[in-house]
Design an enzyme around this catalytic site. Structure first.
Site, PDB file in Angstrom:
ATOM      1  N   ALA A  58       0.815  -1.222   0.000  1.00  0.00           N
ATOM      2  CA  ALA A  58       0.000   0.000   0.000  1.00  0.00           C
ATOM      3  C   ALA A  58       0.848   1.272   0.000  1.00  0.00           C
ATOM      4  O   ALA A  58       0.380   2.330  -0.444  1.00  0.00           O
ATOM      5  CB  ALA A  58      -0.953  -0.015   1.190  1.00  0.00           C
ATOM      6  N   HIS A  60       3.700   1.735  -1.777  1.00  0.00           N
ATOM      7  CA  HIS A  60       3.966   1.995  -3.194  1.00  0.00           C
ATOM      8  C   HIS A  60       2.700   2.508  -3.887  1.00  0.00           C
ATOM      9  O   HIS A  60       2.742   3.442  -4.684  1.00  0.00           O
ATOM     10  CB  HIS A  60       4.393   0.711  -3.902  1.00  0.00           C
ATOM     11  CG  HIS A  60       5.661   0.096  -3.401  1.00  0.00           C
ATOM     12  ND1 HIS A  60       5.680  -1.110  -2.757  1.00  0.00           N
ATOM     13  CD2 HIS A  60       6.943   0.511  -3.454  1.00  0.00           C
ATOM     14  CE1 HIS A  60       6.926  -1.427  -2.442  1.00  0.00           C
ATOM     15  NE2 HIS A  60       7.716  -0.448  -2.848  1.00  0.00           N
ATOM     16  N   GLY A 175       8.832   8.093  -1.667  1.00  0.00           N
ATOM     17  CA  GLY A 175       8.237   8.020  -0.338  1.00  0.00           C
ATOM     18  C   GLY A 175       9.166   8.565   0.737  1.00  0.00           C
ATOM     19  O   GLY A 175      10.388   8.402   0.672  1.00  0.00           O
ATOM     20  N   ASP A 178      11.924   6.364   2.816  1.00  0.00           N
ATOM     21  CA  ASP A 178      13.375   6.392   2.566  1.00  0.00           C
ATOM     22  C   ASP A 178      13.804   7.859   2.560  1.00  0.00           C
ATOM     23  O   ASP A 178      14.116   8.429   1.516  1.00  0.00           O
ATOM     24  CB  ASP A 178      13.684   5.698   1.246  1.00  0.00           C
ATOM     25  CG  ASP A 178      13.248   4.247   1.259  1.00  0.00           C
ATOM     26  OD1 ASP A 178      14.018   3.412   1.736  1.00  0.00           O
ATOM     27  OD2 ASP A 178      12.114   3.950   0.840  1.00  0.00           O
ATOM     28  N   VAL A 204       3.329   5.230   4.640  1.00  0.00           N
ATOM     29  CA  VAL A 204       2.120   4.442   4.917  1.00  0.00           C
ATOM     30  C   VAL A 204       2.500   3.357   5.923  1.00  0.00           C
ATOM     31  O   VAL A 204       3.509   2.665   5.761  1.00  0.00           O
ATOM     32  CB  VAL A 204       1.554   3.818   3.625  1.00  0.00           C
ATOM     33  CG1 VAL A 204       0.353   2.943   3.926  1.00  0.00           C
ATOM     34  CG2 VAL A 204       1.177   4.917   2.635  1.00  0.00           C
ATOM     35  N   LEU A 212       5.167   0.183   6.289  1.00  0.00           N
ATOM     36  CA  LEU A 212       5.099  -0.868   5.276  1.00  0.00           C
ATOM     37  C   LEU A 212       6.442  -0.938   4.541  1.00  0.00           C
ATOM     38  O   LEU A 212       7.043   0.082   4.225  1.00  0.00           O
ATOM     39  CB  LEU A 212       3.978  -0.591   4.274  1.00  0.00           C
ATOM     40  CG  LEU A 212       2.554  -0.613   4.821  1.00  0.00           C
ATOM     41  CD1 LEU A 212       1.558  -0.474   3.671  1.00  0.00           C
ATOM     42  CD2 LEU A 212       2.264  -1.886   5.598  1.00  0.00           C
ATOM     43  N   SER A 213       6.887  -2.168   4.309  1.00  0.00           N
ATOM     44  CA  SER A 213       8.141  -2.401   3.591  1.00  0.00           C
ATOM     45  C   SER A 213       8.066  -3.776   2.950  1.00  0.00           C
ATOM     46  O   SER A 213       7.510  -4.707   3.540  1.00  0.00           O
ATOM     47  CB  SER A 213       9.325  -2.356   4.564  1.00  0.00           C
ATOM     48  OG  SER A 213      10.472  -2.952   3.975  1.00  0.00           O
ATOM     49  N   SER A 214       8.626  -3.892   1.751  1.00  0.00           N
ATOM     50  CA  SER A 214       8.670  -5.208   1.106  1.00  0.00           C
ATOM     51  C   SER A 214       9.424  -6.192   1.991  1.00  0.00           C
ATOM     52  O   SER A 214       9.157  -7.395   1.973  1.00  0.00           O
ATOM     53  CB  SER A 214       9.351  -5.109  -0.254  1.00  0.00           C
ATOM     54  OG  SER A 214       8.705  -4.124  -1.043  1.00  0.00           O
ATOM     55  N   ARG A 215      10.365  -5.696   2.805  1.00  0.00           N
ATOM     56  CA  ARG A 215      11.186  -6.584   3.638  1.00  0.00           C
ATOM     57  C   ARG A 215      10.415  -7.101   4.860  1.00  0.00           C
ATOM     58  O   ARG A 215      10.880  -8.048   5.498  1.00  0.00           O
ATOM     59  CB  ARG A 215      12.468  -5.875   4.077  1.00  0.00           C
ATOM     60  CG  ARG A 215      13.431  -5.648   2.923  1.00  0.00           C
ATOM     61  CD  ARG A 215      14.789  -5.119   3.382  1.00  0.00           C
ATOM     62  NE  ARG A 215      15.775  -5.170   2.319  1.00  0.00           N
ATOM     63  CZ  ARG A 215      16.100  -4.141   1.521  1.00  0.00           C
ATOM     64  NH1 ARG A 215      15.510  -2.968   1.674  1.00  0.00           N
ATOM     65  NH2 ARG A 215      17.011  -4.283   0.575  1.00  0.00           N
TER      66      ARG A 215
HETATM   67  P1  AMP Z   1      11.266   0.414  -2.919  1.00  0.00           P
HETATM   68  O1  AMP Z   1      10.462  -0.523  -3.776  1.00  0.00           O
HETATM   69  O2  AMP Z   1      11.448  -0.064  -1.528  1.00  0.00           O
HETATM   70  O3  AMP Z   1      12.530   0.869  -3.592  1.00  0.00           O
HETATM   71  O4  AMP Z   1      10.370   1.730  -2.767  1.00  0.00           O
HETATM   72  C1  AMP Z   1       9.907   2.429  -3.889  1.00  0.00           C
HETATM   73  C2  AMP Z   1       9.305   3.747  -3.452  1.00  0.00           C
HETATM   74  O5  AMP Z   1       8.233   3.497  -2.547  1.00  0.00           O
HETATM   75  C3  AMP Z   1      10.312   4.625  -2.693  1.00  0.00           C
HETATM   76  O6  AMP Z   1      10.104   5.978  -3.079  1.00  0.00           O
HETATM   77  C4  AMP Z   1       9.929   4.387  -1.253  1.00  0.00           C
HETATM   78  O7  AMP Z   1      10.263   5.468  -0.405  1.00  0.00           O
HETATM   79  C5  AMP Z   1       8.421   4.241  -1.369  1.00  0.00           C
HETATM   80  N1  AMP Z   1       7.895   3.522  -0.206  1.00  0.00           N
HETATM   81  C6  AMP Z   1       8.310   2.324   0.285  1.00  0.00           C
HETATM   82  N2  AMP Z   1       7.643   2.017   1.404  1.00  0.00           N
HETATM   83  C7  AMP Z   1       6.788   3.051   1.651  1.00  0.00           C
HETATM   84  C8  AMP Z   1       5.831   3.336   2.682  1.00  0.00           C
HETATM   85  N3  AMP Z   1       5.609   2.497   3.687  1.00  0.00           N
HETATM   86  N4  AMP Z   1       5.150   4.496   2.603  1.00  0.00           N
HETATM   87  C9  AMP Z   1       5.362   5.374   1.579  1.00  0.00           C
HETATM   88  N5  AMP Z   1       6.251   5.155   0.598  1.00  0.00           N
HETATM   89  C10 AMP Z   1       6.953   4.012   0.611  1.00  0.00           C
END
Ligand code: AMP
Length: 301
Positions: A58, A60, A175, A178, A204, A212-215
């Site tokens: 959510a 992303h 987001g 980061d 989010v 929220l994090s993919s990890r």
């Molecule tokens: P990533 O796939 O982890 O490289 O994240 C891609 C984009 O999604 C980056 O700009 C992140 O900062 C953003 N993002 C990741 N997690 C979140 C979150 N929980 N809330 C808002 N943005 C996020």
């Protein structure tokens, strides 16, 4: 292969991407420079890009929804960038599920058939192997994430600039999750005059507060409970030193990597007698999973 249905147009190669962007360009509503919207569209930009590593959640999707509001056409990139992982990190186990990602991106208020998902392999992004010339994050890349993950932010900025060139957006969304990356991207765009407006979007969180994090998918139930220490750390209050100590206490069930209380633009640590707004950033490992979080806090009040 190019797929065109009611879902977004999925492209993998540079040629497919160029063709899909050409279609968007033809359909774009003309705007005079600086004009925010016309009679035909209330959206201020022609094309927005959201860069991701996939395994979408959510967080992303909030960026994609914002992109949809801001621009006539949206490009979402899905690329697990080897350049930003060190040899000891989770590049090979990083979650990948393009079908699920596409289904999520086709949800209400998100992408339609004229929008594009660019999901290249490393050989498409780096046809000559590892790039010889790279972007340096400079002093922003030397602290916090830069200490724990040397070269990480340089790898991020290098791929962000490449993807900006390849997708030619007017606006790019990142987001606040980061925060150091967002600050570095803003700085790169200013310092190198990239013709792109950078828009940041709020973090989010799950109901329990965890960002929220993919990890998060790596976490067991017990690890997830311990991981709550990161978001709880962001509630620390008091003087700069009290906030730093309180944040560490909240994360006692994790392996703390860093607690930073910094100026949000320069990322320099604020002094002990600082009063005002600062950015509190935390990083910790839980089990084998490294997590980060941050929030703006009032210091010394
Ligand atoms: P990533 O796939 O982890 O490289 O994240 C891609 C984009 O999604 C980056 O700009 C992140 O900062 C953003 N993002 C990741 N997690 C979140 C979150 N929980 N809330 C808002 N943005 C996020």
């Amino acid at each position: 292969m190019t797929t065109q249905t009611t879902t977004p147009t999925l492209v993998h190669t540079r040629e497919e991407l160029a063709a899909a962007l050409a279609v968007q360009d033809v359909q774009a509503v003309p705007r005079t420079e600086g004009q925010a919207g016309t009679a035909h569209t209330a959206r201020p930009y022609r094309r927005a890009v959201v860069m991701t590593m996939g395994a979408l959640h959510a967080g992303h999707l909030s960026l994609v929804a914002r992109a949809r509001e801001l621009a006539d056409a949206v490009v979402v990139t899905i690329f697990v960038n080897p350049l930003q992982f060190s040899p000891s990190e989770d590049l090979s186990r990083y979650p990948r599920d393009l079908h699920r990602d596409l289904a999520l991106l086709s949800g209400p208020g998100l992408l339609g058939p004229d929008d594009v998902v660019f999901a290249p392999g490393p050989e498409v992004v780096y046809p000559d192997g590892d790039p010889i010339v790279r972007v340096s994050a400079g002093s922003i890349g030397d602290v916090l994430e830069g200490v724990s993950r040397p070269g990480h932010l340089d790898g991020v900025l290098t791929v962000v600039l490449k993807l900006m060139h390849l997708t030619r957006p007017e606006v790019a969304l990142f987001g606040a999750k980061d925060a150091q990356q967002l600050a570095a991207v803003r700085r790169m765009v200013r310092d190198l005059d990239a013709p792109v407006t950078v828009v940041g979007a709020p973090i989010v969180r799950d109901e329990d507060g965890i960002a929220l994090s993919s990890r998060n998918a790596y976490l067991s139930d017990d690890e997830r409970r311990r991981a709550l220490g990161l978001s709880r750390a962001l509630h620390a209050r008091g003087t700069a030193d009290e906030i730093r100590a309180g944040a560490r206490r909240a994360m006692r069930e994790t392996e703390v990597d860093y607690v930073g209380l910094v100026d949000p633009v320069t990322f320099a640590e604020v002094p002990a007698d600082f009063v005002g707004e600062a950015l509190l950033l935390v990083a910790a490992t839980v089990g084998t999973t490294r997590l980060i979080d941050n929030a703006v806090v009032q210091v010394g009040v």
